[in-house]
Design a protein around this motif. Structure first.
Motif, PDB file in Angstrom:
ATOM      1  N   ALA A   1       0.838  -1.201   0.000  1.00  0.00           N
ATOM      2  CA  ALA A   1       0.000   0.000   0.000  1.00  0.00           C
ATOM      3  C   ALA A   1       0.871   1.248   0.000  1.00  0.00           C
ATOM      4  CB  ALA A   1      -0.902   0.000   1.232  1.00  0.00           C
ATOM      5  N   ASP A   2       0.335   2.339  -0.517  1.00  0.00           N
ATOM      6  CA  ASP A   2       1.059   3.599  -0.454  1.00  0.00           C
ATOM      7  C   ASP A   2       1.175   4.018   1.008  1.00  0.00           C
ATOM      8  OD1 ASP A   2       1.948   5.873  -2.468  1.00  0.00           O
ATOM      9  OD2 ASP A   2       1.073   6.858  -0.708  1.00  0.00           O
ATOM     10  N   HIS A   3       2.338   4.538   1.390  1.00  0.00           N
ATOM     11  CA  HIS A   3       2.557   4.839   2.808  1.00  0.00           C
ATOM     12  C   HIS A   3       1.602   5.909   3.324  1.00  0.00           C
ATOM     13  CE1 HIS A   3       4.759   8.481   1.586  1.00  0.00           C
ATOM     14  NE2 HIS A   3       4.818   8.820   2.863  1.00  0.00           N
ATOM     15  N   SER A   4       1.043   6.729   2.421  1.00  0.00           N
ATOM     16  CA  SER A   4       0.111   7.774   2.852  1.00  0.00           C
ATOM     17  C   SER A   4      -1.189   7.204   3.410  1.00  0.00           C
ATOM     18  CB  SER A   4      -0.194   8.724   1.689  1.00  0.00           C
ATOM     19  OG  SER A   4      -0.765   8.024   0.596  1.00  0.00           O
ATOM     20  N   ALA A   5      -1.418   5.901   3.212  1.00  0.00           N
ATOM     21  CA  ALA A   5      -2.645   5.260   3.697  1.00  0.00           C
ATOM     22  C   ALA A   5      -2.479   4.609   5.063  1.00  0.00           C
ATOM     23  CB  ALA A   5      -3.113   4.211   2.693  1.00  0.00           C
ATOM     24  N   ALA A   6      -1.353   4.794   5.710  1.00  0.00           N
ATOM     25  CA  ALA A   6      -1.087   4.116   6.980  1.00  0.00           C
ATOM     26  C   ALA A   6      -2.115   4.430   8.047  1.00  0.00           C
ATOM     27  CB  ALA A   6       0.305   4.488   7.485  1.00  0.00           C
ATOM     28  N   HIS A   7      -2.671   5.633   8.028  1.00  0.00           N
ATOM     29  CA  HIS A   7      -3.620   6.038   9.071  1.00  0.00           C
ATOM     30  C   HIS A   7      -4.846   5.142   9.133  1.00  0.00           C
ATOM     31  CE1 HIS A   7      -6.725   7.734   6.412  1.00  0.00           C
ATOM     32  NE2 HIS A   7      -5.724   8.065   5.607  1.00  0.00           N
ATOM     33  N   LYS A   8      -5.129   4.430   8.054  1.00  0.00           N
ATOM     34  CA  LYS A   8      -6.300   3.553   8.024  1.00  0.00           C
ATOM     35  C   LYS A   8      -6.189   2.417   9.033  1.00  0.00           C
ATOM     36  CE  LYS A   8      -7.368   4.396   3.120  1.00  0.00           C
ATOM     37  NZ  LYS A   8      -7.518   3.775   1.785  1.00  0.00           N
ATOM     38  N   ALA A   9      -4.950   2.102   9.446  1.00  0.00           N
ATOM     39  CA  ALA A   9      -4.749   1.029  10.421  1.00  0.00           C
ATOM     40  C   ALA A   9      -5.014   1.489  11.847  1.00  0.00           C
ATOM     41  CB  ALA A   9      -3.315   0.501  10.318  1.00  0.00           C
ATOM     42  N   TRP A  10      -5.038   2.783  12.076  1.00  0.00           N
ATOM     43  CA  TRP A  10      -5.112   3.316  13.443  1.00  0.00           C
ATOM     44  C   TRP A  10      -6.479   3.902  13.784  1.00  0.00           C
ATOM     45  CZ3 TRP A  10      -0.447   6.609  11.647  1.00  0.00           C
ATOM     46  CH2 TRP A  10       0.657   5.760  11.393  1.00  0.00           C
ATOM     47  N   SER A  11      -7.276   4.194  12.797  1.00  0.00           N
ATOM     48  CA  SER A  11      -8.579   4.813  13.059  1.00  0.00           C
ATOM     49  C   SER A  11      -9.498   4.558  11.879  1.00  0.00           C
ATOM     50  CB  SER A  11      -8.403   6.326  13.243  1.00  0.00           C
ATOM     51  OG  SER A  11      -9.655   6.985  13.279  1.00  0.00           O
ATOM     52  N   GLU A  12     -10.793   4.463  12.186  1.00  0.00           N
ATOM     53  CA  GLU A  12     -11.791   4.285  11.130  1.00  0.00           C
ATOM     54  C   GLU A  12     -12.304   5.625  10.609  1.00  0.00           C
ATOM     55  OE1 GLU A  12     -14.854   1.733  12.586  1.00  0.00           O
ATOM     56  OE2 GLU A  12     -13.549  -0.025  12.725  1.00  0.00           O
ATOM     57  N   VAL A  13     -11.793   6.716  11.124  1.00  0.00           N
ATOM     58  CA  VAL A  13     -12.225   8.041  10.673  1.00  0.00           C
ATOM     59  C   VAL A  13     -11.714   8.283   9.254  1.00  0.00           C
ATOM     60  CG1 VAL A  13     -12.053  10.530  11.059  1.00  0.00           C
ATOM     61  CG2 VAL A  13     -12.327   8.971  13.002  1.00  0.00           C
ATOM     62  N   ASP A  14     -12.598   8.649   8.356  1.00  0.00           N
ATOM     63  CA  ASP A  14     -12.253   8.954   6.975  1.00  0.00           C
ATOM     64  C   ASP A  14     -11.632  10.361   6.923  1.00  0.00           C
ATOM     65  OD1 ASP A  14     -12.047   9.363   4.263  1.00  0.00           O
ATOM     66  OD2 ASP A  14     -14.200   9.220   3.855  1.00  0.00           O
ATOM     67  N   LEU A  15     -10.372  10.431   6.487  1.00  0.00           N
ATOM     68  CA  LEU A  15      -9.676  11.717   6.495  1.00  0.00           C
ATOM     69  C   LEU A  15      -9.829  12.502   5.196  1.00  0.00           C
ATOM     70  CD1 LEU A  15      -6.346  10.925   8.380  1.00  0.00           C
ATOM     71  CD2 LEU A  15      -8.533  11.749   9.281  1.00  0.00           C
ATOM     72  N   THR A  16     -10.597  11.986   4.242  1.00  0.00           N
ATOM     73  CA  THR A  16     -10.751  12.741   2.991  1.00  0.00           C
ATOM     74  C   THR A  16     -11.504  14.047   3.264  1.00  0.00           C
ATOM     75  OG1 THR A  16     -12.733  11.467   2.473  1.00  0.00           O
ATOM     76  CG2 THR A  16     -10.660  10.759   1.471  1.00  0.00           C
ATOM     77  N   ARG A  17     -11.192  15.003   2.434  1.00  0.00           N
ATOM     78  CA  ARG A  17     -11.753  16.354   2.612  1.00  0.00           C
ATOM     79  C   ARG A  17     -13.275  16.335   2.440  1.00  0.00           C
ATOM     80  NH1 ARG A  17      -8.400  21.353   0.669  1.00  0.00           N
ATOM     81  NH2 ARG A  17      -9.456  22.970   1.855  1.00  0.00           N
ATOM     82  N   ASP A  18     -13.972  17.063   3.306  1.00  0.00           N
ATOM     83  CA  ASP A  18     -15.437  17.131   3.208  1.00  0.00           C
ATOM     84  C   ASP A  18     -15.864  17.910   1.968  1.00  0.00           C
ATOM     85  OD1 ASP A  18     -15.614  15.729   5.541  1.00  0.00           O
ATOM     86  OD2 ASP A  18     -15.850  17.510   6.803  1.00  0.00           O
TER      87      ASP A  18
END
Length: 314
Positions: free
Chosen positions: A297-314
């Motif tokens: 996976a691209d390293h920018s996606a690492a946060h998906k392992a730590w939280s289910e919060v979607d970080l994409t811009r609203d």
């Protein structure tokens, strides 16, 4: 205010017709090898995927695809750009007898991978009997700076060997961004520490965005604010601003590679008896990401392992 400087390049007379080997034609290796070919180097290239070697040779008239270690006979410098030091050792020492078997005394293995420094030192010892030397010169800057030949390079090795590979280094990375770390293995130590800092910054930035979005803030606004304030970093600006909050996730740098570098930094700290809790925690977080999201996976996606919060811009 930042000031752009003109990259320092070697004299074309030192590069045109100079022979070199290049092993590893991945996302970073291909543009690095391309720049060497453009500078006039006569290249022998090899990749674990033979079709890449053949395609590179087809697109560059002054390059040939290696058919085996013997293809590197008489080459003074062999650049390796591979996932880790174990693979470097395998290619140099054991692949059908090893590339080193074809190299003459005074030849240099220029390892630009992110290797464990202990692997580099062991490789150097193994090559001593044949008079072959190792320079470790890992890079930073990602695919964009690999393409432009403006990589930051952290260099470890004997002074005379480092001097001998300057024509190669100054094509792939501007001399103004070249940092002399010390003796053999020190370049890889410095690279691991740099990537640990980037990885720790990623953890902090991801947490800030999760907290902010959970409160009700727009992640785009958070990142825009950080990028014009004291929290600004390469990670907040490029990795989050360009990828995590856009959902692009395409920096070109694999999660597994950064997790490996963080673990190297943690190992170094532990071996020195240093109390480094941030290093240890960052290593733990990226190991979690490696397990949950996967090494490819691209390293920018690492946060998906730590939280289910979607970080994409609203």
């Amino acid at each position: 205010m930042t000031t752009e400087t003109t990259p320092v390049r070697p004299d074309p007379a030192r590069t045109k017709g100079r022979k070199a080997g290049f092993v590893g034609l991945g996302n970073m290796g291909w543009p690095m090898a391309h720049n060497l070919a453009e500078a006039g180097f006569e290249l022998v290239v090899h990749d674990a995927a033979p079709e890449l070697s053949r395609r590179f040779a087809a697109e560059h008239p002054n390059a040939t695809a290696a058919t085996g270690p013997a293809s590197f006979h008489g080459v003074p410098v062999v650049v390796t750009m591979l996932p880790n030091g174990v693979i470097v050792r395998e290619v140099v020492l054991t692949w059908d007898g090893g590339i080193a078997s074809a190299l003459g005394p005074g030849a240099i293995v220029l390892d630009m991978s992110s290797s464990n420094p202990s692997d580099t030192l062991e490789l150097g010892t193994a090559l001593e009997a044949g008079g072959v030397h190792v320079v470790d010169a890992p890079v930073s800057g990602g695919v964009p700076r690999a393409v432009t030949g403006e990589l930051s390079i952290m260099v470890g090795g004997r002074d005379e060997d480092v001097a001998a590979v300057q024509p190669e280094l100054q094509v792939m990375g501007d001399a103004a961004r070249q940092f002399r770390a010390g003796g053999p293995g020190s370049g890889h130590v410095l690279k691991a520490l740099n990537n640990f800092v980037a990885a720790a910054t990623y953890c902090a930035t991801a947490e800030a965005l999760v907290v902010g979005k959970t409160f009700g803030l727009d992640t785009g606004v958070i990142v825009d604010t950080i990028n014009t304030s004291t929290g600004r970093s390469f990670v907040s600006e490029l990795v989050f601003g360009g990828h995590a909050v856009t959902g692009k996730y395409a920096t070109g740098f694999q999660l597994g590679l950064l997790a490996k570098d963080v673990h190297i930094a943690a190992d170094i700290a532990a071996s020195l008896g240093i109390d480094a809790p941030v290093t240890a925690l960052t290593d733990e977080r990226w190991a979690q990401a490696l397990s949950a999201v996967g090494p490819a996976a691209d390293h920018s996606a690492a946060h998906k392992a730590w939280s289910e919060v979607d970080l994409t811009r609203d």
